[in-house]
Design a protein around this motif. Structure first.
Motif, mmCIF file in Angstrom:
data_model
loop_
_atom_site.group_PDB
_atom_site.id
_atom_site.type_symbol
_atom_site.label_atom_id
_atom_site.label_comp_id
_atom_site.label_asym_id
_atom_site.label_seq_id
_atom_site.Cartn_x
_atom_site.Cartn_y
_atom_site.Cartn_z
ATOM 1 N N HIS A 16 0.603 -1.454 -0.479
ATOM 2 C CA HIS A 16 -0.095 -0.340 -0.392
ATOM 3 C C HIS A 16 0.569 1.051 0.526
ATOM 4 C CE1 HIS A 16 -3.797 -1.852 1.471
ATOM 5 N NE2 HIS A 16 -3.703 -2.744 0.714
ATOM 6 N N HIS A 40 -3.605 4.299 -2.792
ATOM 7 C CA HIS A 40 -3.674 3.101 -4.100
ATOM 8 C C HIS A 40 -5.123 3.365 -3.994
ATOM 9 C CE1 HIS A 40 -5.223 0.495 -0.249
ATOM 10 N NE2 HIS A 40 -4.121 1.445 0.124
ATOM 11 N N CYS A 100 -8.353 2.835 1.042
ATOM 12 C CA CYS A 100 -7.748 3.188 2.127
ATOM 13 C C CYS A 100 -6.921 3.377 2.488
ATOM 14 C CB CYS A 100 -7.207 1.125 1.811
ATOM 15 S SG CYS A 100 -6.295 0.864 2.786
ATOM 16 N N CYS A 101 -4.885 3.374 1.877
ATOM 17 C CA CYS A 101 -4.299 4.445 2.620
ATOM 18 C C CYS A 101 -4.063 6.205 2.035
ATOM 19 C CB CYS A 101 -3.061 3.625 1.883
ATOM 20 S SG CYS A 101 -2.549 2.200 3.077
HETATM 21 ZN ZN ZN Z 1 -4.385 0.940 2.341
#
Ligand code: ZN
Length: 308
Positions: free
Chosen positions: A42, A108, A211-212
């Motif tokens: 990630h 990502h 997510c990140c």
């Molecule tokens: Zn992530």
């Protein structure tokens, strides 16, 4: 004789010192951005950028590796680093608690799976099972909630535990847990060792999931405007450059994982077009509230910065 030897040693040390100074001087014009990361797929866009800018005359990336999210958060929240590749929910929580940071890009796209033991038949069969997540403040927690909702279940129908990502594949193999959702490549590792199978990929549960994020401190953005712009531009370029081959090369360099684990994991993720849109962030904020991660996620205008 002894004196001559000492003199020779002194001369060698002196010349080495001069060589050292010479090398340092050549780099003086480039500003360095200190970025905290965990060795996971990630964070590959930040790792790729550090490689791409290694010889750049204006901006370079100094990578600072951490072993866990709490350690990385401590460094970010106390200003030991200029930014980080971090779970966006953790960054949102820091922001809500008054830490001066902005999310400037996604880490990502997609790239998460829910891995379950081979005896779990389907989503409905998650009832009563024990599922591990890395942290309550994570999209992994959200994805587990999404998976349960698909079959009319809720988080109270399962046992959720927080576990260190590196321990999840072996815990699944040992039968201590029935499944997990976590940053990669730890899901792929569970599949690779035969401990489990993919129940859902993130895109099956949450279209265009977040997510990140790459975050920078307000302090760095305000005091190094031009460098911050160059850094964020370079980051997005690096993300666009991460095709399958490039991603694998960077992962091999920084992650210390087996090739077959990387091959499985990198099929699930992409890194192009890493802008954080208002629509994506809005959906994330709704999920964060609905699933009880936070009552007051920061507003898009306060937390996300796209205008460099
Ligand atoms: Zn992530």
């Amino acid at each position: 004789m002894k004196k001559i030897l000492q003199l020779t040693t002194l001369l060698i040390i002196t010349s080495l010192t001069f060589i050292g100074c010479g090398t340092a001087k050549a780099n003086e014009s480039a500003e360095t951005v200190k970025i905290a990361y965990l060795p996971i797929t990630h964070s590959l866009a930040a790792l790729e950028e550090a490689d791409e800018l290694a010889e750049n005359d204006n901006v370079r990336v100094e990578l600072v590796k951490y072993g866990s999210w709490p350690e990385l958060l401590d460094a970010l929240n106390s200003g030991q680093v200029d930014g980080a590749s971090v779970l966006i929910e953790l960054a949102m929580k820091s922001k809500a608690e008054g830490v001066g940071i902005k999310a400037v890009a996604l880490g990502h796209k997609d790239g998460n799976v829910i891995v379950v033991s081979n005896d779990v038949k389907d989503g409905a069969d998650l009832k009563g099972r024990t599922i591990a997540i890395p942290h309550r403040q994570s999209s992994h927690n959200i994805l587990v909630n999404d998976a349960l909702a698909k079959d009319g279940l809720a988080i109270d129908d399962i046992n959720v535990i927080e576990l260190a990502p590196t321990e999840m594949p072996s815990a699944l193999a040992a039968g201590t847990i029935d499944g997990y959702c976590v940053a990669e490549p730890f899901g792929a590792m569970g599949v690779s060792i035969g401990a489990g199978k993919v129940l859902y990929t993130s895109e099956e549960l949450w279209d265009d999931s977040v997510c990140c994020a790459l975050v920078l401190t307000d302090d760095f953005i305000e005091n190094h405007k031009e460098t911050a712009k160059l850094f964020v531009d370079g980051y997005k370029t690096a993300g666009n450059n991460l095709d399958a081959d490039t991603a694998k090369k960077v992962a091999q360099k920084y992650l210390n994982q087996k090739d077959d684990v990387l091959d499985i994991s990198l099929k699930w993720i992409s890194y192009d077009d890493l802008d954080i849109t208002e629509e994506q962030y809005g959906e994330l904020s709704e999920k964060v509230k609905d699933y009880g991660l936070s009552d007051n996620p920061p507003a898009y205008e306060e937390f996300v910065k796209n205008d460099f």
